[in-house]
Design an enzyme around this catalytic site. Structure first.
Site: not given
Length: 403
Positions: A362-365, A360, A203, A205-206
């Site tokens: 984007r749920i898929e992301s 709220g 995993h 993230n930046y």
């Protein structure tokens, strides 16, 4: 919404916040009304007799003790990713930090996706979207590949509104203004789950976060900071793999500050804790940092750029090494048990996931990080002296992997 992990220093716990400390993404989100609801879909024709785009709106749900709301606009699916997700006007000239950070994460997405596709032999699916007032995202996901069960690399740019109390906490400013404060966030986020139980999950993230000054206080400070990290989650411990992964990250940290690796390694060990599982870590960590603005933005951008650039050399060789290893059905079941722990951490504790769900996004992301399959077996206890028991010990008692 945020595909990036919250904006999470010598070793302060990242959840401790006071009036002069800049809050992390999830701490600001808790001060905002959540806008997660049942989506309403409207189809709009973009070109005659061709594809349509979807506008997805969410109906706000109000927490009883909160009176402010976070403003993130509806998303509009598009057929092709634009050259930039930034607004056409405002603070987004090509030399701005916003533009430079977006350029960095877009390049990192291309590089990492290309390396994974070369290893797997299968292509990523791409979805892109924008929002009317600016911002948007690009999700690239590979499912049921030859090597990876699921791999995703997302970038996002978000323009929103935060309550004034969150702004005052972020800047230390005083005042009684009630107007919402504009904020900007951009980031890259990724999780990759290989099929073979001997190959580890990664995993990273930046992210970059910035607020405007409130109306009537144009001379007031903008609040900004960087955050991110890269961590490894193996089902089975291979000491040489752990040394390679941590060593690669340490080399990048040392290039910028010799204090970074020990500080950020400890921070990762503190952050990735599944508290309800006897303080078991999700994996063997890596580096994690948040709320970074203790040096110039240019220095921190260079650090984030180098860290994102280290993902491929730190991780891809490990999967290439183990993708064809033999394994038993029992070892596959153990991998699925560890995937279950991964799901528990992400849905209960991960700041990126909870921030996205609360605002709220984007749920898929947001849920891209979850594996396709996982397992929850009642009261599973590994046999004493087994490789599984060794892994649990490494998760509960963080080890030093490099000198």
């Amino acid at each position: 919404r945020r595909t990036c992990t919250g904006l999470p220093h010598a070793r302060p716990l990242p959840v401790r916040v006071h009036a002069l400390r800049r809050p992390t993404f999830d701490q600001m989100a808790s001060a905002m009304t959540m806008t997660v609801g049942r989506p309403v879909q409207v189809r709009l024709t973009t070109r005659p007799a061709q594809k349509t785009t979807r506008v997805v709106a969410t109906r706000a749900q109000h927490k009883p003790t909160v009176h402010a709301s976070v403003g993130i606009e509806q998303e509009i699916a598009i057929d092709e990713a634009p050259l930039t997700l930034l607004r056409e006007t405002g603070d987004e000239d090509k030399n701005s930090m916003r533009a430079r950070f977006e350029k960095m994460i877009r390049a990192a997405q291309d590089e990492i996706v290309s390396a994974v596709e070369e290893l797997d032999g299968k292509k990523f699916q791409e979805d892109a979207w924008t929002r009317p007032g600016g911002g948007g995202g690009i999700s690239r996901v590979l499912q049921d590949g030859n090597v990876f069960e699921k791999a995703g690399v997302n970038v996002s740019v978000v323009y929103g509104q935060m309550p004034p109390e969150a702004y005052r906490a972020a800047t230390g400013e005083q005042g009684a203004g009630k107007e919402m404060i504009p904020f900007f966030a951009a980031g890259i986020s990724s999780v990759m789950h290989p099929k073979n139980p001997m190959a580890p999950t990664v995993h990273f993230n930046y992210r970059y976060f910035e607020t405007d000054a409130p109306s009537g206080a144009e001379g007031g400070p903008k609040s900004w900071w960087f955050g991110g990290g890269t961590d490894l989650t193996p089902a089975y411990i291979f000491n040489d793999d752990a040394a390679h992964f941590h060593g690669t990250l340490k080399d990048v940290c040392d290039k910028h500050d010799s204090a970074f690796y020990p500080r950020f390694k400890d921070w990762a060990d503190e952050y990735f804790i599944i508290k309800h599982r006897m303080n078991e870590r999700r994996g063997i960590g890596g580096v994690f940092f948040d709320d970074m603005n203790d040096r110039s933005p240019d220095e921190l951008l260079a650090f984030a750029t180098d860290m994102a650039g280290a993902v491929v050399p730190a991780y891809v060789p490990l999967v290439a090494k183990h993708k064809d290893d033999e394994f038993t059905e029992t070892e596959r079941e153990w991998q699925q048990m560890r995937r279950g722990r991964y799901v528990e951490f992400n849905l209960v504790y991960d700041r990126g996931t909870t921030f996205g769900l609360r605002t709220g996004g984007r749920i898929e992301s947001i849920l891209m990080s979850l594996p396709l399959t996982a397992r929850w077996q009642y009261d599973m206890q590994p046999a004493e002296g087994s490789r599984e028991a060794d892994a649990v010990d490494a998760f509960r008692n963080p080890r030093s992997w490099v000198a």
